[in-house]
Design a protein around this motif. Sequence first.
Motif, PDB file in Angstrom:
ATOM      1  N   ALA A 191      -7.800  15.985 -14.399  1.00  0.00           N
ATOM      2  CA  ALA A 191      -7.725  17.442 -14.228  1.00  0.00           C
ATOM      3  C   ALA A 191      -7.233  17.809 -12.832  1.00  0.00           C
ATOM      4  N   TYR A 192      -7.605  17.002 -11.846  1.00  0.00           N
ATOM      5  CA  TYR A 192      -7.155  17.256 -10.480  1.00  0.00           C
ATOM      6  C   TYR A 192      -5.731  16.716 -10.345  1.00  0.00           C
ATOM      7  N   LYS A 193      -4.771  17.577  -9.986  1.00  0.00           N
ATOM      8  CA  LYS A 193      -3.353  17.217 -10.080  1.00  0.00           C
ATOM      9  C   LYS A 193      -2.660  16.994  -8.733  1.00  0.00           C
ATOM     10  N   ASN A 194      -3.351  17.174  -7.634  1.00  0.00           N
ATOM     11  CA  ASN A 194      -2.696  17.076  -6.329  1.00  0.00           C
ATOM     12  C   ASN A 194      -2.283  15.631  -6.040  1.00  0.00           C
ATOM     13  N   LYS A 195      -0.987  15.364  -6.190  1.00  0.00           N
ATOM     14  CA  LYS A 195      -0.490  13.983  -6.033  1.00  0.00           C
ATOM     15  C   LYS A 195      -0.619  13.493  -4.591  1.00  0.00           C
ATOM     16  N   LYS A 196      -0.507  14.400  -3.646  1.00  0.00           N
ATOM     17  CA  LYS A 196      -0.627  13.988  -2.244  1.00  0.00           C
ATOM     18  C   LYS A 196      -2.031  13.468  -1.957  1.00  0.00           C
ATOM     19  N   ASP A 197      -3.040  14.168  -2.446  1.00  0.00           N
ATOM     20  CA  ASP A 197      -4.424  13.735  -2.243  1.00  0.00           C
ATOM     21  C   ASP A 197      -4.680  12.395  -2.937  1.00  0.00           C
ATOM     22  N   TRP A 198      -4.177  12.270  -4.151  1.00  0.00           N
ATOM     23  CA  TRP A 198      -4.348  10.998  -4.869  1.00  0.00           C
ATOM     24  C   TRP A 198      -3.638   9.865  -4.132  1.00  0.00           C
ATOM     25  N   SER A 199      -2.478  10.152  -3.577  1.00  0.00           N
ATOM     26  CA  SER A 199      -1.744   9.125  -2.840  1.00  0.00           C
ATOM     27  C   SER A 199      -2.531   8.644  -1.630  1.00  0.00           C
ATOM     28  N   TRP A 200      -3.153   9.576  -0.917  1.00  0.00           N
ATOM     29  CA  TRP A 200      -3.951   9.188   0.245  1.00  0.00           C
ATOM     30  C   TRP A 200      -5.150   8.348  -0.174  1.00  0.00           C
ATOM     31  N   LEU A 201      -5.776   8.725  -1.277  1.00  0.00           N
ATOM     32  CA  LEU A 201      -6.914   7.931  -1.749  1.00  0.00           C
ATOM     33  C   LEU A 201      -6.481   6.502  -2.029  1.00  0.00           C
ATOM     34  N   PHE A 202      -5.400   6.331  -2.787  1.00  0.00           N
ATOM     35  CA  PHE A 202      -4.969   4.979  -3.145  1.00  0.00           C
ATOM     36  C   PHE A 202      -4.459   4.215  -1.926  1.00  0.00           C
ATOM     37  N   PHE A 203      -3.742   4.899  -1.043  1.00  0.00           N
ATOM     38  CA  PHE A 203      -3.237   4.203   0.140  1.00  0.00           C
ATOM     39  C   PHE A 203      -4.383   3.642   0.973  1.00  0.00           C
ATOM     40  N   TRP A 204      -5.370   4.456   1.265  1.00  0.00           N
ATOM     41  CA  TRP A 204      -6.467   3.986   2.126  1.00  0.00           C
ATOM     42  C   TRP A 204      -7.360   2.976   1.421  1.00  0.00           C
ATOM     43  N   ALA A 205      -7.524   3.110   0.124  1.00  0.00           N
ATOM     44  CA  ALA A 205      -8.295   2.104  -0.621  1.00  0.00           C
ATOM     45  C   ALA A 205      -7.542   0.781  -0.677  1.00  0.00           C
ATOM     46  N   PHE A 206      -6.210   0.850  -0.825  1.00  0.00           N
ATOM     47  CA  PHE A 206      -5.393  -0.373  -0.820  1.00  0.00           C
ATOM     48  C   PHE A 206      -5.421  -1.041   0.557  1.00  0.00           C
ATOM     49  N   SER A 243       0.823  -1.210   0.000  1.00  0.00           N
ATOM     50  CA  SER A 243       0.000   0.000   0.000  1.00  0.00           C
ATOM     51  C   SER A 243       0.853   1.255   0.000  1.00  0.00           C
ATOM     52  N   ALA A 244       1.908   1.259   0.829  1.00  0.00           N
ATOM     53  CA  ALA A 244       2.765   2.434   0.917  1.00  0.00           C
ATOM     54  C   ALA A 244       3.601   2.624  -0.353  1.00  0.00           C
ATOM     55  N   LEU A 245       4.016   1.530  -0.964  1.00  0.00           N
ATOM     56  CA  LEU A 245       4.873   1.605  -2.155  1.00  0.00           C
ATOM     57  C   LEU A 245       4.105   2.021  -3.394  1.00  0.00           C
ATOM     58  N   PHE A 246       2.917   1.425  -3.590  1.00  0.00           N
ATOM     59  CA  PHE A 246       2.217   1.624  -4.851  1.00  0.00           C
ATOM     60  C   PHE A 246       1.205   2.771  -4.834  1.00  0.00           C
ATOM     61  N   ALA A 247       0.853   3.279  -3.670  1.00  0.00           N
ATOM     62  CA  ALA A 247      -0.067   4.416  -3.626  1.00  0.00           C
ATOM     63  C   ALA A 247       0.496   5.639  -4.353  1.00  0.00           C
ATOM     64  N   PRO A 248       1.727   6.049  -4.066  1.00  0.00           N
ATOM     65  CA  PRO A 248       2.255   7.212  -4.809  1.00  0.00           C
ATOM     66  C   PRO A 248       2.484   6.930  -6.288  1.00  0.00           C
ATOM     67  N   ILE A 249       2.781   5.683  -6.632  1.00  0.00           N
ATOM     68  CA  ILE A 249       2.954   5.327  -8.043  1.00  0.00           C
ATOM     69  C   ILE A 249       1.622   5.471  -8.780  1.00  0.00           C
ATOM     70  N   ALA A 250       0.560   4.931  -8.179  1.00  0.00           N
ATOM     71  CA  ALA A 250      -0.771   5.060  -8.777  1.00  0.00           C
ATOM     72  C   ALA A 250      -1.197   6.522  -8.846  1.00  0.00           C
ATOM     73  N   ALA A 251      -0.859   7.292  -7.796  1.00  0.00           N
ATOM     74  CA  ALA A 251      -1.200   8.715  -7.773  1.00  0.00           C
ATOM     75  C   ALA A 251      -0.503   9.470  -8.903  1.00  0.00           C
ATOM     76  N   PHE A 252       0.755   9.150  -9.130  1.00  0.00           N
ATOM     77  CA  PHE A 252       1.506   9.808 -10.208  1.00  0.00           C
ATOM     78  C   PHE A 252       0.866   9.513 -11.562  1.00  0.00           C
ATOM     79  N   ILE A 253       0.508   8.249 -11.787  1.00  0.00           N
ATOM     80  CA  ILE A 253      -0.075   7.859 -13.073  1.00  0.00           C
ATOM     81  C   ILE A 253      -1.403   8.572 -13.301  1.00  0.00           C
ATOM     82  N   VAL A 254      -2.273   8.543 -12.297  1.00  0.00           N
ATOM     83  CA  VAL A 254      -3.606   9.133 -12.453  1.00  0.00           C
ATOM     84  C   VAL A 254      -3.523  10.648 -12.624  1.00  0.00           C
ATOM     85  N   SER A 255      -2.620  11.289 -11.900  1.00  0.00           N
ATOM     86  CA  SER A 255      -2.518  12.753 -11.976  1.00  0.00           C
ATOM     87  C   SER A 255      -2.021  13.236 -13.341  1.00  0.00           C
TER      88      SER A 255
END
Length: 332
Positions: free
Chosen positions: A82-97, A66-78
């Motif tokens: 249109a929404y570019k905040n990688k930190k917010d995307w990382s939190w979404l993926f981390f908690w969903a994972f 979860s910790a490793l792939f959340a920022p990777i997924a966030a980078f890809i999606v951003s």
Amino acid sequence: MDSLTQIVLGAAVGEAVLGRKIGNKAMLYGAIAGTIPDLDIISSFFADKVTALEIHRGFTHSIFFSALFAPIAAFIVSQFEAYKNKKDWSWLFFWAFITHPLLDAQTTWGTQLFWPLDIRLAFKNIFVIDPLYTLPFLVFLILAMRQKKTSKKRRFYNNCGLIISSSYLIFTLILKWISYQTYTKELAAQNIQYIEIETKPTPLNTILWTANVETDNAFLIGHASFFDQNSINFSRYPKNHHLLGDLINHPKMKRMIAISKGWYIINKEKNNLYFNDLRFGALSIKPNATNFVFKYKIDVDDNGTPFFIEEPKNKQDGQKLLSELWLRIKGN
């Protein structure tokens, strides 16, 4: 848990993290992320049975993943959203994972949340499919989805789903404790000496609980409903571990035994040996049922290495099981 439940949980978590900013897209990405850990099932297509079982709910169900792939997924999606905040995307993926394995840890198979440590958490307080957990959760998610992203009702409905489902999980832990007390008192009343006992709910409910009880030479399996009036009857299954002969010392057999946590019996049918994992019971709750959910034929290759062939399941057994459950839940 089943895929639908993990989709609902992931969507609700995505909404809680980012719903106010991106609306239903938060649910969509949360739902997708909530299913990703189960991609480890792909291993069954290229690995042998034992290795595939070891991989299942391992690395992809860990905090590390979860910790490793959340920022990777966030980078890809951003890159294309249109929404570019990688930190917010990382939190979404981390908690969903991470909520995926946390939920799976409540089931019998459990998860290796602390991978690479060889620790599998399995609280065994809920079956892999439980309508009382999933359906109310789904209803509140749909209600939230129909509201505008800035609506207070949207957050209220989503929070209700998360709170009610989480409260139900806590309630099942209480039911498990009550069930455990019922079984230990019954074993004492029947003067049964045992080494270990494990309890878990039967399919689709938390009213009828089953127990696996280890004795010196056999395992006992019993069923007890909260509506029971009479004593619990235990079916006895000889361990028959001696039938393995020298195979019991083979590294691959040891790995299979480790996977079952030692809850297994060996039986012989038409000169073939079968490995039965007792943790998941049988496709029947009738006394002395032998159609175990996970039953493997043991074959040996030319090098003396055992390999395991899972026995196919009969769909009719599943249908019969539902009928048996409905009758047994009402009490004995």
